[in-house]
Design an enzyme around this catalytic site. Structure first.
Site, PDB file in Angstrom:
ATOM      1  N   GLU B 151      10.465  31.826 -10.214  1.00 61.77           N
ATOM      2  CA  GLU B 151       9.113  31.424 -10.605  1.00 61.77           C
ATOM      3  C   GLU B 151       8.917  31.570 -12.122  1.00 61.77           C
ATOM      4  OE1 GLU B 151       7.564  29.957  -8.526  1.00 61.77           O
ATOM      5  OE2 GLU B 151       5.401  30.110  -8.761  1.00 61.77           O
ATOM      6  N   THR B 204       1.350  23.526 -14.875  1.00 58.21           N
ATOM      7  CA  THR B 204       0.922  24.905 -14.677  1.00 58.21           C
ATOM      8  C   THR B 204       0.732  25.640 -16.008  1.00 58.21           C
ATOM      9  OG1 THR B 204       2.127  24.936 -12.618  1.00 58.21           O
ATOM     10  CG2 THR B 204       1.515  27.059 -13.513  1.00 58.21           C
TER      11      THR B 204
END
Lengths: 330, 330
Positions: B151, B204
């Site tokens: 991530e 993001t």
């Protein structure tokens, strides 16, 4: 300890008042607001200490206050200025019963300005007394707005994190103030609470004013991770999770400066086996959760001894969480 | 709807690889992070969509990626740059098994950059595949640090609010990042989730950058009252409390600007009977909780039709909460 304050423990009589009807003697509990990571939204009630109100019907419409004990003369006898009579008056107005005559005795059994919801306990005792006198057995929660009126007068803000647990008992979340949304939370049965009040002056208004108005998002994220963890721990009966979650990176770092040897006392409490340790409300009282009564007693004794060494008087209380809220005595 | 994207649904074969051992075909679920009032600390997994990984042992030490589908060529085939292979490599290093040879096929079954935890689903599928291939039936939670590594590479931050629910299934609280403390929360069985992905670009990294670093304490108090209410509602099976609590005064007002007609879509969803409505992760996907499947379908249909009118393609998904996490397929 000789330095420690004591509070009157004689039970006042419930003799019928002159010219009036019967009376009622009510206890309402002290409360621990904020609960470390739940600033302004969490609180719980304890079994000890608490305040007592004796209320009697009289024949003359209006409210009188005939006696206040345990306050060292600090609270107003004027019914227009006392939070107990003012909130009762608001309640009577709301139900259209200002024709009623009432006399109030207020017996403070806990220190004022302690961070233990002293004014809330008195106000809730008064409201529960009038509800009982009127034979109203509906849900006590309806008294909350009136208790908040009293709190607004006492502290300058109408917060509910003391009055809601004092009134409802147990562990309470104020999810929202507008609209008011109060959620009663469960808690592990074996959770004990040790409270120590160091007798130093921390007025609630000033304790609020020193809190930062602007904070960093990253600290807020830490805080709401913790409050979510605390609430989860309460539902899961997971005392270790409760302990891990009770951390406050926003309010405690500031307010702890007003409390003598706060971090030293925390260290002592944690070494003795506390689950968590923090400031009760706006202080200066501190509290620890423990897994048993003995540990709670050892903590209050050690902290009070430490405060005595600093020439600071104190009170210590050991209690489970009070799930009942206010109650009629004897 | 003809404007809407579709994703490959053909099942890739699991033929034995040349010169290697058997293979495994794993699905890992999409996730909704933040859940409106739980920025950076809450997330849940859904049953649809999700990503798939096929992993086979090979005879040559090291990891290869032989195929990626459904990504429009956007994801790197280089094993040193792909989050799936990188996190698997970290895992193999941690157990001292870099002698193993692996080939990976990644089949994206959901849009990239959707706010649905696309990279997390792929990473978790990869990690669950290697764990399965090695016959390791210990707790999947131990894979979380490796998934967070992936991530970190994909999004520039090692957050866990997508990978933890993708890996563990269900509703997950990241109580703390340092140390990592993950709590699995219950949820009402009858809670349905409607998800709509409007096909607009909200990377993001950029969606994080527009969030304010400094906020007001009073807004933070509102937010943690709400997250405490949401967690309470999950434990109490109180869908109305869940709905009342899902309000975000800090992140949504900023991120919603990146989503076409966000407030109009919310109005539509609430009018159709949604319990709550908000942004999934960093967007642009939006989601609604509902009390039944039909309402969820009506919401995705209405919102997708509205987006079509704006000449914006979309995907719609209706699902209950996925409590299982990743699973081996067929």
């Amino acid at each position: 300890m000789e330095d420690n304050k004591t509070f009157e423990t004689t039970k006042p009589s419930l003799a019928p008042p002159s010219g009036g009807g019967g009376g009622v003697h009510v206890f309402a509990p002290a409360t621990v607001a904020n609960v470390v990571c739940g600033f302004d939204v969490l609180g719980f009630a304890v079994n000890e200490p608490g305040d007592e109100v004796i209320m009697r019907m009289t024949n003359k419409p209006g409210i009188t206050i005939s006696k206040i004990t345990g306050d060292d003369g600090r609270l107003p006898m004027d019914p227009a200025k006392n939070t107990v009579s003012v909130s009762v008056q608001h309640y009577l107005q709301s139900i259209g019963r200002t024709d009623i005559g009432l006399d109030i005795e207020l017996h403070k059994k806990m220190p004022i300005g302690s961070g233990l919801g002293s004014s809330s306990a008195s106000t809730v005792a008064g409201l529960f007394a009038i509800k009982t006198l009127l034979g109203d057995d509906s849900d006590a929660a309806k008294l909350l707005p009136f208790a908040m009126k009293g709190e607004e007068m006492a502290c300058g803000h109408g917060h509910a994190d003391n009055v809601a647990p004092a009134l409802l008992g147990g562990f309470v979340l104020i999810r929202s103030y507008d609209p008011l949304d109060v959620v009663r939370l469960p808690h592990p049965a074996g959770l004990w609470c040790a409270i120590v009040f160091p007798d130093v002056d921390v007025p609630t208004r000033e304790a609020r004013q020193i809190i930062r108005k602007n904070i960093q998002m990253k600290d807020a994220v830490t805080q709401w991770g913790n409050i979510a963890g605390l609430v989860s721990g309460l539902f899961m009966n997971d005392i270790d999770l409760i302990g891990r979650s009770m951390k406050d990176v926003l309010v405690e770092p500031v307010r702890s400066m007003l409390i003598p040897d706060f971090y030293k006392m925390r260290e002592m409490a944690m070494e003795l086996g506390a689950v968590s340790f923090g400031i009760s409300g706006s202080g200066p009282s501190v509290f620890a959760f423990t897994k048993d009564e003995d540990t709670a007693h050892r903590i209050t004794q050690k902290l009070q001894k430490h405060l005595t060494g600093l020439k600071i008087g104190s009170n210590g209380y050991v209690s489970t969480i009070n799930d009942a809220g206010p109650r009629v005595l004897g």
